[in-house]
Design a protein around this motif. Sequence first.
Motif, PDB file in Angstrom:
ATOM      1  N   GLN A   1      -0.973  38.084 -12.197  1.00 55.99           N
ATOM      2  CA  GLN A   1      -2.172  37.579 -11.432  1.00 55.99           C
ATOM      3  C   GLN A   1      -3.267  37.090 -12.333  1.00 55.99           C
ATOM      4  O   GLN A   1      -3.927  36.266 -12.100  1.00 55.99           O
TER       5      GLN A   1
ATOM      6  N   LYS B   1      -2.766  33.820 -13.882  1.00 57.48           N
ATOM      7  CA  LYS B   1      -3.237  32.676 -13.108  1.00 57.48           C
ATOM      8  C   LYS B   1      -4.837  32.604 -12.983  1.00 57.48           C
ATOM      9  O   LYS B   1      -5.256  31.487 -12.723  1.00 57.48           O
ATOM     10  N   LYS B   2      -5.275  33.620 -12.855  1.00 59.96           N
ATOM     11  CA  LYS B   2      -6.686  33.660 -12.391  1.00 59.96           C
ATOM     12  C   LYS B   2      -7.643  33.147 -13.629  1.00 59.96           C
ATOM     13  O   LYS B   2      -8.284  32.309 -13.505  1.00 59.96           O
ATOM     14  N   ALA B   3      -7.049  33.333 -14.878  1.00 52.47           N
ATOM     15  CA  ALA B   3      -7.895  32.768 -16.013  1.00 52.47           C
ATOM     16  C   ALA B   3      -7.339  31.751 -16.271  1.00 52.47           C
ATOM     17  O   ALA B   3      -7.911  30.912 -17.300  1.00 52.47           O
ATOM     18  N   LYS B   4      -6.503  30.941 -15.579  1.00 48.61           N
ATOM     19  CA  LYS B   4      -5.883  29.493 -15.981  1.00 48.61           C
ATOM     20  C   LYS B   4      -5.519  29.589 -17.369  1.00 48.61           C
ATOM     21  O   LYS B   4      -5.759  28.757 -18.080  1.00 48.61           O
ATOM     22  N   ILE B   5      -4.563  30.500 -17.891  1.00 46.09           N
ATOM     23  CA  ILE B   5      -4.014  30.503 -19.170  1.00 46.09           C
ATOM     24  C   ILE B   5      -3.104  29.266 -19.398  1.00 46.09           C
ATOM     25  O   ILE B   5      -2.328  28.816 -18.638  1.00 46.09           O
ATOM     26  N   THR B   6      -3.537  28.607 -20.620  1.00 47.10           N
ATOM     27  CA  THR B   6      -2.656  27.244 -21.003  1.00 47.10           C
ATOM     28  C   THR B   6      -1.919  27.994 -22.301  1.00 47.10           C
ATOM     29  O   THR B   6      -2.208  28.968 -22.854  1.00 47.10           O
TER      30      THR B   6
ATOM     31  N   ASP C   1      -4.044  28.657 -25.461  1.00 42.76           N
ATOM     32  CA  ASP C   1      -4.992  30.047 -25.581  1.00 42.76           C
ATOM     33  C   ASP C   1      -4.335  30.852 -26.345  1.00 42.76           C
ATOM     34  O   ASP C   1      -2.995  31.307 -26.669  1.00 42.76           O
TER      35      ASP C   1
ATOM     36  N   ASP D   1     -12.511  36.459 -22.081  1.00 46.25           N
ATOM     37  CA  ASP D   1     -12.701  35.323 -23.039  1.00 46.25           C
ATOM     38  C   ASP D   1     -13.660  35.885 -24.305  1.00 46.25           C
ATOM     39  O   ASP D   1     -14.877  36.197 -23.855  1.00 46.25           O
TER      40      ASP D   1
ATOM     41  N   TRP E   1     -12.145  38.167 -16.084  1.00 46.74           N
ATOM     42  CA  TRP E   1     -11.431  38.122 -14.802  1.00 46.74           C
ATOM     43  C   TRP E   1     -10.451  39.286 -14.574  1.00 46.74           C
ATOM     44  O   TRP E   1     -10.291  40.052 -15.666  1.00 46.74           O
TER      45      TRP E   1
END
Length: 242
Positions: free
Chosen positions: A19, A22-27, A30, A219, A226
Amino acid sequence: MSRTLVIGDIHGGLKALEQLLKKAKITKDDTLIFLGDYVDGWSESANLISFLIQLKTSNTCIFIRGNHDELCYKWLTQNTFNPEWIKHGGQATIDSYAKLSKEEIAIHHQFFENLINYHIDDQNRLFLHAGFTNLHGPDREYFSKLFYWDRTLWETALAIDPNLDKTDPKYPKRLLLFDEIYIGHTPVTRINQSKPVHAACVWNMDTGAAFKGSLTIMDINSKEYWQSDPVYQLYPDESGRN
């Protein structure tokens, strides 16, 4: 833009970690720093380790050793355990490993063996599970187990008078060595907090995911964070470490 993010104690809560990512929009750009205690608590400890192993194939990941990880590794490799471990989440971990093959467990052995006790980045920031006691720094620590068992670093940071000048000879020397220190181990819920707590130069990222709290990712440059849903809500038929 690439980011460096730090994640607190997970304790088998794979759903919470998924979860959060997805919330932190990890790519894939990172870097993820995990502060340890991947196991013991919720029912997906073994699956979580498999997930982390796979995650490292796409992201730069730094995996710190937690005290629960060391206890689990001892059980996996020696088939022995402290009865207290069973009471504090170990049974859920044992049950989760019953579903894995010997080949999968062998891969997990390597994961646990490769965990590190601490990490220092190029901006003089320290990451470790619990703490250290040597006034000259972690590289001079006499007892390596303190990296994942110590609580005095956090207690010291909490006890400091915010008005005490860093040049005062009474200021704790351990807290002058690094610009920032990131830890887990002691849930901030013990001081009635639910978000990451900043005391002196220490950031405590354990927001009680093993109990009634959420899992948190932050971060480290922007300090944006998040949180997952309270993890117990993601495992409604389980008790975690309560």
